[in-house]
Motif scaffolding. Structure first.
Motif, PDB file in Angstrom:
ATOM      1  N   GLY A   1      19.522  -8.315  12.381  1.00 35.18           N
ATOM      2  CA  GLY A   1      20.372  -8.031  11.227  1.00 35.18           C
ATOM      3  C   GLY A   1      20.336  -6.585  10.765  1.00 35.18           C
ATOM      4  N   VAL A   2      19.633  -5.721  11.494  1.00 34.84           N
ATOM      5  CA  VAL A   2      19.550  -4.293  11.188  1.00 34.84           C
ATOM      6  C   VAL A   2      19.712  -3.537  12.498  1.00 34.84           C
ATOM      7  CG1 VAL A   2      18.062  -4.602   9.163  1.00 34.84           C
ATOM      8  CG2 VAL A   2      17.034  -4.258  11.433  1.00 34.84           C
ATOM      9  N   ASP A   3      19.809  -2.219  12.430  1.00 32.50           N
ATOM     10  CA  ASP A   3      19.907  -1.426  13.649  1.00 32.50           C
ATOM     11  C   ASP A   3      18.635  -1.565  14.479  1.00 32.50           C
ATOM     12  OD1 ASP A   3      22.402  -0.559  12.983  1.00 32.50           O
ATOM     13  OD2 ASP A   3      21.782   1.447  12.350  1.00 32.50           O
ATOM     14  N   VAL A   4      18.822  -1.786  15.774  1.00 36.48           N
ATOM     15  CA  VAL A   4      17.703  -1.932  16.703  1.00 36.48           C
ATOM     16  C   VAL A   4      17.845  -0.908  17.825  1.00 36.48           C
ATOM     17  CG1 VAL A   4      16.446  -3.476  18.260  1.00 36.48           C
ATOM     18  CG2 VAL A   4      17.577  -4.406  16.224  1.00 36.48           C
TER      19      VAL A   4
ATOM     20  N   ARG B   1       0.814  -1.217   0.000  1.00 32.10           N
ATOM     21  CA  ARG B   1       0.000   0.000   0.000  1.00 32.10           C
ATOM     22  C   ARG B   1       0.848   1.267   0.000  1.00 32.10           C
ATOM     23  NH1 ARG B   1      -5.474  -0.476   1.665  1.00 32.10           N
ATOM     24  NH2 ARG B   1      -6.097  -2.658   1.834  1.00 32.10           N
ATOM     25  N   TYR B   2       2.106   1.123   0.387  1.00 32.56           N
ATOM     26  CA  TYR B   2       3.012   2.273   0.442  1.00 32.56           C
ATOM     27  C   TYR B   2       4.314   1.929  -0.268  1.00 32.56           C
ATOM     28  CZ  TYR B   2      -0.295   3.776   3.975  1.00 32.56           C
ATOM     29  OH  TYR B   2      -1.441   4.131   4.632  1.00 32.56           O
ATOM     30  N   PRO B   3       4.237   1.676  -1.571  1.00 30.33           N
ATOM     31  CA  PRO B   3       5.422   1.237  -2.307  1.00 30.33           C
ATOM     32  C   PRO B   3       6.508   2.305  -2.294  1.00 30.33           C
ATOM     33  CG  PRO B   3       3.653   1.833  -3.829  1.00 30.33           C
ATOM     34  CD  PRO B   3       3.057   1.824  -2.456  1.00 30.33           C
ATOM     35  N   GLY B   4       7.731   1.843  -2.123  1.00 29.92           N
ATOM     36  CA  GLY B   4       8.871   2.754  -2.167  1.00 29.92           C
ATOM     37  C   GLY B   4       9.234   3.378  -0.840  1.00 29.92           C
ATOM     38  N   LEU B   5       8.357   3.266   0.158  1.00 26.75           N
ATOM     39  CA  LEU B   5       8.680   3.850   1.459  1.00 26.75           C
ATOM     40  C   LEU B   5       9.601   2.910   2.239  1.00 26.75           C
ATOM     41  CD1 LEU B   5       5.513   5.435   3.122  1.00 26.75           C
ATOM     42  CD2 LEU B   5       7.456   6.576   2.058  1.00 26.75           C
ATOM     43  N   PRO B   6      10.671   3.418   2.834  1.00 26.38           N
ATOM     44  CA  PRO B   6      11.482   2.585   3.719  1.00 26.38           C
ATOM     45  C   PRO B   6      10.623   2.083   4.881  1.00 26.38           C
ATOM     46  CG  PRO B   6      12.613   4.653   3.214  1.00 26.38           C
ATOM     47  CD  PRO B   6      11.204   4.787   2.702  1.00 26.38           C
ATOM     48  N   LEU B   7      10.889   0.859   5.291  1.00 23.67           N
ATOM     49  CA  LEU B   7      10.104   0.225   6.338  1.00 23.67           C
ATOM     50  C   LEU B   7      10.886   0.141   7.643  1.00 23.67           C
ATOM     51  CD1 LEU B   7       7.711  -1.582   7.389  1.00 23.67           C
ATOM     52  CD2 LEU B   7       9.039  -3.538   6.532  1.00 23.67           C
ATOM     53  N   VAL B   8      10.244   0.562   8.719  1.00 22.58           N
ATOM     54  CA  VAL B   8      10.717   0.292  10.075  1.00 22.58           C
ATOM     55  C   VAL B   8       9.608  -0.478  10.770  1.00 22.58           C
ATOM     56  CG1 VAL B   8      11.527   1.270  12.252  1.00 22.58           C
ATOM     57  CG2 VAL B   8      11.990   2.470  10.106  1.00 22.58           C
ATOM     58  N   GLN B   9       9.967  -1.469  11.569  1.00 21.90           N
ATOM     59  CA  GLN B   9       8.929  -2.164  12.315  1.00 21.90           C
ATOM     60  C   GLN B   9       9.351  -2.278  13.771  1.00 21.90           C
ATOM     61  OE1 GLN B   9       8.172  -6.012  10.621  1.00 21.90           O
ATOM     62  NE2 GLN B   9      10.044  -6.923  11.416  1.00 21.90           N
ATOM     63  N   GLY B  10       8.359  -2.463  14.621  1.00 20.01           N
ATOM     64  CA  GLY B  10       8.662  -2.544  16.038  1.00 20.01           C
ATOM     65  C   GLY B  10       7.438  -2.889  16.841  1.00 20.01           C
ATOM     66  N   GLY B  11       7.624  -2.878  18.155  1.00 17.64           N
ATOM     67  CA  GLY B  11       6.521  -3.177  19.046  1.00 17.64           C
ATOM     68  C   GLY B  11       7.009  -3.207  20.467  1.00 17.64           C
ATOM     69  N   ARG B  12       6.078  -3.529  21.345  1.00 19.77           N
ATOM     70  CA  ARG B  12       6.447  -3.628  22.756  1.00 19.77           C
ATOM     71  C   ARG B  12       6.396  -5.089  23.202  1.00 19.77           C
ATOM     72  NH1 ARG B  12       5.219  -1.331  26.681  1.00 19.77           N
ATOM     73  NH2 ARG B  12       4.939  -3.126  28.025  1.00 19.77           N
TER      74      ARG B  12
ATOM     75  N   ALA C   1      15.133  -0.898   9.986  1.00 12.40           N
ATOM     76  CA  ALA C   1      15.464  -0.757  11.397  1.00 12.40           C
ATOM     77  C   ALA C   1      14.318  -1.320  12.223  1.00 12.40           C
ATOM     78  CB  ALA C   1      15.714   0.708  11.750  1.00 12.40           C
ATOM     79  N   VAL C   2      14.601  -1.524  13.521  1.00  8.41           N
ATOM     80  CA  VAL C   2      13.604  -2.080  14.443  1.00  8.41           C
ATOM     81  C   VAL C   2      13.579  -1.234  15.710  1.00  8.41           C
ATOM     82  CG1 VAL C   2      13.030  -4.046  15.932  1.00  8.41           C
ATOM     83  CG2 VAL C   2      13.790  -4.447  13.584  1.00  8.41           C
ATOM     84  N   VAL C   3      12.364  -1.009  16.212  1.00  6.79           N
ATOM     85  CA  VAL C   3      12.160  -0.330  17.489  1.00  6.79           C
ATOM     86  C   VAL C   3      11.623  -1.370  18.474  1.00  6.79           C
ATOM     87  CG1 VAL C   3      10.846   1.422  18.734  1.00  6.79           C
ATOM     88  CG2 VAL C   3      11.715   1.904  16.427  1.00  6.79           C
TER      89      VAL C   3
ATOM     90  N   ARG D   1       9.806  -8.780  20.055  1.00  9.21           N
ATOM     91  CA  ARG D   1      10.440 -10.046  19.654  1.00  9.21           C
ATOM     92  C   ARG D   1      10.075 -10.394  18.211  1.00  9.21           C
ATOM     93  NH1 ARG D   1       9.048 -14.718  23.673  1.00  9.21           N
ATOM     94  NH2 ARG D   1      10.712 -15.701  22.454  1.00  9.21           N
ATOM     95  N   VAL D   2       8.791 -10.255  17.878  1.00  8.90           N
ATOM     96  CA  VAL D   2       8.347 -10.541  16.507  1.00  8.90           C
ATOM     97  C   VAL D   2       9.063  -9.623  15.515  1.00  8.90           C
ATOM     98  CG1 VAL D   2       6.376 -10.558  14.935  1.00  8.90           C
ATOM     99  CG2 VAL D   2       6.092 -11.327  17.286  1.00  8.90           C
ATOM    100  N   ALA D   3       9.158  -8.347  15.855  1.00  7.42           N
ATOM    101  CA  ALA D   3       9.792  -7.383  14.950  1.00  7.42           C
ATOM    102  C   ALA D   3      11.253  -7.724  14.706  1.00  7.42           C
ATOM    103  CB  ALA D   3       9.661  -5.976  15.527  1.00  7.42           C
ATOM    104  N   CYS D   4      11.937  -8.188  15.756  1.00  7.51           N
ATOM    105  CA  CYS D   4      13.342  -8.575  15.581  1.00  7.51           C
ATOM    106  C   CYS D   4      13.466  -9.857  14.751  1.00  7.51           C
ATOM    107  CB  CYS D   4      13.999  -8.770  16.947  1.00  7.51           C
ATOM    108  SG  CYS D   4      14.317  -7.245  17.861  1.00  7.51           S
ATOM    109  N   ARG D   5      12.630 -10.829  15.065  1.00 10.49           N
ATOM    110  CA  ARG D   5      12.744 -12.129  14.378  1.00 10.49           C
ATOM    111  C   ARG D   5      12.469 -12.016  12.888  1.00 10.49           C
ATOM    112  NH1 ARG D   5       9.503 -14.534  18.848  1.00 10.49           N
ATOM    113  NH2 ARG D   5       7.747 -14.552  17.386  1.00 10.49           N
ATOM    114  N   THR D   6      11.585 -11.105  12.480  1.00  5.91           N
ATOM    115  CA  THR D   6      11.138 -11.056  11.088  1.00  5.91           C
ATOM    116  C   THR D   6      11.747  -9.908  10.286  1.00  5.91           C
ATOM    117  OG1 THR D   6       9.213  -9.706  11.665  1.00  5.91           O
ATOM    118  CG2 THR D   6       8.920 -12.106  11.702  1.00  5.91           C
ATOM    119  N   ALA D   7      12.631  -9.134  10.906  1.00  6.25           N
ATOM    120  CA  ALA D   7      13.159  -7.934  10.231  1.00  6.25           C
ATOM    121  C   ALA D   7      13.784  -8.254   8.887  1.00  6.25           C
ATOM    122  CB  ALA D   7      14.167  -7.227  11.140  1.00  6.25           C
ATOM    123  N   GLY D   8      14.581  -9.303   8.847  1.00  2.23           N
ATOM    124  CA  GLY D   8      15.229  -9.663   7.588  1.00  2.23           C
ATOM    125  C   GLY D   8      14.240 -10.135   6.539  1.00  2.23           C
TER     126      GLY D   8
END
Length: 206
Positions: free
Chosen positions: A143-146, A88-99, A117-119, A104-111
């Motif tokens: 595998g990315v900055d967290v 839905r947002y093609p071309g936008l860099p993606l950051v994912q995260g959570g509490r 990046a991950v928050v 944990r999900v955001a870190c495991r699936t980042a790659g």
């Protein structure tokens, strides 16, 4: 809106900005929801710096469960949800995260999802009272900055600074990071603002 996954639908609430710089996809902890105070503070601070924010209620919470169950199934569902949002947002860099569990999900699936990046808010390093059951490998696997933001009174422990691009430990905060959510939002937005700036092209020596 709802997005179908192989393990049931997830619900997404999106706060769009004009001319977005990046897409931030956030999710909740095991028994929580997308209206947690720290998640809302991160949303508000991130939209203020030009990030479109999507908060995802995962399928297991849509079913009313208070535990995510299989990590494999949770990650499979998450990857489908994020792929739909990226479309839905093609071309936008993606950051994912959570509490908590969401971190944990955001870190495991980042790659797998191609996150830049991950928050990780209140990353649960280990179950309470069981430091031998460390989950630090999940942070390293991103595998990315967290960015990790934890409270110094968190019974789930505090990660080591060596396992994150940046670790912020907030005095007096517990696992809910509820003492000063606005501070959490400021920290995340400041880090994202710097992390997501376009890098100048490298120049050759000629």
């Amino acid at each position: 809106m709802e997005i179908e996954t192989p393990h049931g639908p997830g619900r997404v609430e999106i706060d769009e900005v004009t001319g977005p710089r990046f897409l931030l996809v956030l999710t909740h902890g095991s028994a929580g929801g997308v209206d947690a105070g720290d998640l809302l503070a991160v949303r508000d601070a991130t939209t203020a710096i030009g990030g479109t924010v999507a908060r995802v209620l995962q399928p297991f919470r849509m079913r009313g469960a208070r535990a995510p169950g299989s990590a494999v199934k949770q990650d499979e569902a998450w990857e489908v949800l994020v792929a739909e949002l990226r479309g839905r947002y093609p071309g936008l860099p993606l950051v994912q995260g959570g509490r908590s569990n969401g971190a944990r999900v955001a870190c495991r699936t980042a790659g797998a999802v191609g996150a830049r990046a991950v928050v990780a808010l209140a990353f649960p390093l280990h179950p309470p009272g069981k430091p031998e059951r460390s989950r630090a490998a999940e942070l390293r696997a991103a595998g990315v900055d967290v960015l990790v933001v934890n409270g110094d009174r968190d019974p789930f422990g505090v990660p080591d600074a060596a396992d994150a691009a940046r670790l912020v430990v907030l005095p007096g905060e517990g696992h809910d990071l509820g003492k000063d959510p606005a501070r959490v939002g400021e920290l995340v937005a400041g880090w994202l603002d710097a992390t997501m700036r376009p890098q100048p092209p490298e120049t050759g020596s000629g």
